[in-house]
Structure formats: structure tokens, C-alpha cells
Design a protein around this motif. Structure first.
Motif, mmCIF file in Angstrom:
data_model
loop_
_atom_site.group_PDB
_atom_site.id
_atom_site.type_symbol
_atom_site.label_atom_id
_atom_site.label_comp_id
_atom_site.label_asym_id
_atom_site.label_seq_id
_atom_site.Cartn_x
_atom_site.Cartn_y
_atom_site.Cartn_z
ATOM 1 N N TYR A 176 45.270 25.781 36.462
ATOM 2 C CA TYR A 176 44.890 26.028 37.853
ATOM 3 C C TYR A 176 46.087 26.518 38.672
ATOM 4 C CZ TYR A 176 43.287 25.443 42.603
ATOM 5 O OH TYR A 176 42.976 25.678 43.917
ATOM 6 N N LEU A 177 47.244 25.888 38.502
ATOM 7 C CA LEU A 177 48.433 26.309 39.253
ATOM 8 C C LEU A 177 48.846 27.728 38.878
ATOM 9 C CD1 LEU A 177 50.529 23.021 39.222
ATOM 10 C CD2 LEU A 177 49.292 24.039 41.146
ATOM 11 N N LYS A 178 48.759 28.071 37.601
ATOM 12 C CA LYS A 178 49.104 29.431 37.170
ATOM 13 C C LYS A 178 48.109 30.443 37.747
ATOM 14 C CE LYS A 178 51.318 32.544 34.853
ATOM 15 N NZ LYS A 178 52.585 33.045 35.357
ATOM 16 N N LEU A 179 46.822 30.117 37.690
ATOM 17 C CA LEU A 179 45.812 31.018 38.246
ATOM 18 C C LEU A 179 45.962 31.155 39.754
ATOM 19 C CD1 LEU A 179 42.625 30.047 36.251
ATOM 20 C CD2 LEU A 179 43.832 32.202 36.159
ATOM 21 N N LYS A 180 46.286 30.069 40.422
ATOM 22 C CA LYS A 180 46.470 30.111 41.874
ATOM 23 C C LYS A 180 47.614 31.063 42.225
ATOM 24 C CE LYS A 180 46.898 27.067 45.831
ATOM 25 N NZ LYS A 180 47.089 25.699 46.299
ATOM 26 N N GLU A 181 48.675 31.020 41.434
ATOM 27 C CA GLU A 181 49.823 31.904 41.637
ATOM 28 C C GLU A 181 49.449 33.365 41.377
ATOM 29 O OE1 GLU A 181 53.615 32.597 38.828
ATOM 30 O OE2 GLU A 181 53.419 30.558 39.591
ATOM 31 N N GLU A 182 48.640 33.598 40.350
ATOM 32 C CA GLU A 182 48.282 34.962 39.955
ATOM 33 C C GLU A 182 47.172 35.566 40.808
ATOM 34 O OE1 GLU A 182 49.898 36.818 37.874
ATOM 35 O OE2 GLU A 182 51.238 35.248 37.181
ATOM 36 N N THR A 183 46.444 34.763 41.562
ATOM 37 C CA THR A 183 45.333 35.292 42.356
ATOM 38 C C THR A 183 45.752 35.701 43.757
ATOM 39 O OG1 THR A 183 44.665 33.036 42.927
ATOM 40 C CG2 THR A 183 43.466 34.109 41.121
ATOM 41 N N LEU A 184 47.039 35.940 43.960
ATOM 42 C CA LEU A 184 47.471 36.475 45.252
ATOM 43 C C LEU A 184 46.878 37.869 45.443
ATOM 44 C CD1 LEU A 184 51.177 35.274 45.288
ATOM 45 C CD2 LEU A 184 49.219 34.270 46.470
ATOM 46 N N SER A 185 46.609 38.544 44.329
ATOM 47 C CA SER A 185 45.854 39.795 44.352
ATOM 48 C C SER A 185 44.743 39.647 43.312
ATOM 49 C CB SER A 185 46.754 40.985 44.022
ATOM 50 O OG SER A 185 47.268 40.861 42.721
ATOM 51 N N THR B 34 39.098 34.826 45.916
ATOM 52 C CA THR B 34 40.136 35.856 45.931
ATOM 53 C C THR B 34 39.675 37.189 45.347
ATOM 54 O OG1 THR B 34 40.989 35.119 43.792
ATOM 55 C CG2 THR B 34 41.965 34.141 45.776
ATOM 56 N N GLY B 35 38.421 37.302 44.954
ATOM 57 C CA GLY B 35 37.924 38.546 44.378
ATOM 58 C C GLY B 35 38.306 38.724 42.925
ATOM 59 N N SER B 36 38.782 37.672 42.293
ATOM 60 C CA SER B 36 39.133 37.717 40.874
ATOM 61 C C SER B 36 37.910 37.348 40.040
ATOM 62 C CB SER B 36 40.266 36.726 40.584
ATOM 63 O OG SER B 36 41.432 37.077 41.284
ATOM 64 N N HIS B 37 38.006 37.578 38.729
ATOM 65 C CA HIS B 37 36.913 37.241 37.816
ATOM 66 C C HIS B 37 37.480 36.453 36.652
ATOM 67 C CE1 HIS B 37 34.215 39.952 39.946
ATOM 68 N NE2 HIS B 37 35.171 40.857 39.903
ATOM 69 N N VAL B 38 36.725 35.458 36.180
ATOM 70 C CA VAL B 38 37.148 34.637 35.051
ATOM 71 C C VAL B 38 35.976 34.466 34.095
ATOM 72 C CG1 VAL B 38 36.634 32.455 36.232
ATOM 73 C CG2 VAL B 38 38.300 32.480 34.374
ATOM 74 N N ILE C 75 49.085 52.079 48.131
ATOM 75 C CA ILE C 75 49.029 50.855 47.327
ATOM 76 C C ILE C 75 50.025 49.877 47.927
ATOM 77 C CG2 ILE C 75 48.326 51.923 45.155
ATOM 78 C CD1 ILE C 75 51.325 51.833 44.368
ATOM 79 N N HIS C 76 49.939 48.645 47.483
ATOM 80 C CA HIS C 76 50.912 47.641 47.879
ATOM 81 C C HIS C 76 51.854 47.393 46.710
ATOM 82 C CE1 HIS C 76 49.224 46.420 51.728
ATOM 83 N NE2 HIS C 76 48.042 46.625 51.181
ATOM 84 N N CYS C 77 53.132 47.271 46.995
ATOM 85 C CA CYS C 77 54.121 46.936 45.971
ATOM 86 C C CYS C 77 53.715 45.598 45.352
ATOM 87 C CB CYS C 77 55.518 46.845 46.572
ATOM 88 S SG CYS C 77 56.735 46.147 45.438
ATOM 89 N N PRO C 78 53.701 45.484 44.017
ATOM 90 C CA PRO C 78 53.291 44.226 43.392
ATOM 91 C C PRO C 78 54.268 43.079 43.637
ATOM 92 C CG PRO C 78 54.054 45.775 41.740
ATOM 93 C CD PRO C 78 54.008 46.516 43.038
ATOM 94 N N GLU C 79 55.491 43.384 44.039
ATOM 95 C CA GLU C 79 56.490 42.345 44.262
ATOM 96 C C GLU C 79 56.554 41.906 45.723
ATOM 97 O OE1 GLU C 79 59.343 39.691 42.893
ATOM 98 O OE2 GLU C 79 58.153 41.055 41.693
ATOM 99 N N CYS C 80 56.777 42.865 46.634
ATOM 100 C CA CYS C 80 57.018 42.509 48.042
ATOM 101 C C CYS C 80 55.850 42.869 48.968
ATOM 102 C CB CYS C 80 58.300 43.172 48.535
ATOM 103 S SG CYS C 80 58.203 44.979 48.603
ATOM 104 N N GLN C 81 54.788 43.463 48.426
ATOM 105 C CA GLN C 81 53.575 43.825 49.168
ATOM 106 C C GLN C 81 53.798 44.891 50.239
ATOM 107 O OE1 GLN C 81 50.565 42.660 48.103
ATOM 108 N NE2 GLN C 81 51.816 41.779 46.492
ATOM 109 N N THR C 82 54.893 45.663 50.128
ATOM 110 C CA THR C 82 55.135 46.767 51.042
ATOM 111 C C THR C 82 54.086 47.852 50.796
ATOM 112 O OG1 THR C 82 57.500 46.330 51.008
ATOM 113 C CG2 THR C 82 56.828 48.520 51.749
#
Length: 159
Positions: free
Chosen positions: A21-30, A62-66, A118-125
Motif C-alpha cells: 500500500y505504501l509503495k502504491l501510494k507513492e507511485e499513484t502521484l500520477s 487517482t485514476g490508476s488501475h490495478v 507534459i509534466h516532468c516526471p521528477e519535479c512536475q514542471t
């Protein structure tokens, strides 16, 4: 859109459930795709079931799929009602990919003009792009790849 495969083993209980859950929570920022391999899971406990519920709710928010595959352990109907289960890995991957075929990538914003962003995958610029290829973020200097559909893939750093 990022996609990850998690191979799980043993008893799916509080320990594995909370780490996942913690890993998925981190990865679902996008928005992302998550494929869960249950082929080596022997049992799903009640606490594990609660984590599956939390994981599916987080993905919906978050619009993700599992989806999962290979679950041979006896489970309640509640697990199969929460999580789409498939017999094999290719079936699971095909199902997840079919969910996004007709969607516009979440990290691509297409204004009315032909300009693509697009948004930068690191800093979201917010960054502009025209063609598929490698790009370097001017803010954080991370290298990433943009495909024709506007999906972003980062490069792993070897330290």
C-alpha cells in the motif's frame, strides 16, 4: 502512464499489505497501472483483505488501475469483487492495457492549439514537446523519454 508489476509471496497479511500500500501510494502521484502477481501467495488474511480494499480505493481516487493474477489460495468472494483477477500474467497485462487504449494520457495536456505539454516526471514542471524522443528537464536536469502518445518514461540511474 507508468506500469508496475509486483510479485508477491507467502501470506498476504498486514506486513506485505502495508508495504504494498505504501509503495502504491507513492507511485499513484500520477495515474499508473499495477499488476499484482499472487502466484506464490499461500493465503490472504482478513487484514490483507483490508489492504486490498485500500489499494483498490486509492487507485480509483487517482485514476490508476490495478489487477491481479495467479491467485490459487482460497479466497472469499469479496477479494474477487474488489480486485479483477486473471489466470495468467499476459491476461492481466492485456486487461490493464485495454483500459487505457482509448484514454488520453494523464500527463499530457493538449490545448486547443497544436502545442503539446507534459509534466516532468521528477519535479512536475510543465514542459512543451513536439516529437517523440528523449528530453531533459531544464529545472531538475532529469532525462526522460516521451512516446508518440505523450507517455513519459524515466531512465533509472545506476549508482
Amino acid at each position: 502512464m507508468k506500469s508496475l508489476l509486483f510479485r508477491l509471496a507467502g501470506t498476504f497479511s498486514a506486513e506485505i499489505g502495508s508495504e504494498l500500500y505504501l509503495k502504491l501510494k507513492e507511485e499513484t502521484l500520477s495515474p499508473s497501472l499495477f499488476c499484482l502477481d499472487f502466484s506464490e501467495v499461500e493465503e490472504v488474511t482478513e487484514v490483507g483483505l483490508e489492504f486490498i480494499r485500500k489499494i483498490t480505493e486509492r487507485c480509483k481516487e487517482t485514476g490508476s488501475h490495478v489487477a491481479g493474477f495467479g491467485l490459487a489460495a482460497p479466497v472469499s468472494e469479496e477479494v474477487s469483487s474488489l480486485l479483477v483477477l486473471h489466470p495468467t500474467e499476459p491476461d492481466c497485462i492485456h486487461y490493464l492495457e485495454s483500459l487505457i487504449l482509448n484514454e488520453t494520457p494523464a500527463n499530457e495536456l493538449t490545448p486547443k492549439s497544436e502545442e503539446k505539454t507534459i509534466h516532468c516526471p521528477e519535479c512536475q514542471t510543465l514542459l512543451r514537446w513536439k516529437l517523440a524522443g528523449d528530453y531533459l528537464c531544464p529545472s531538475c536536469k532529469i532525462k526522460f523519454f516521451v512516446n508518440k502518445k505523450g507517455w513519459v518514461s524515466t531512465y533509472e540511474r545506476l549508482v
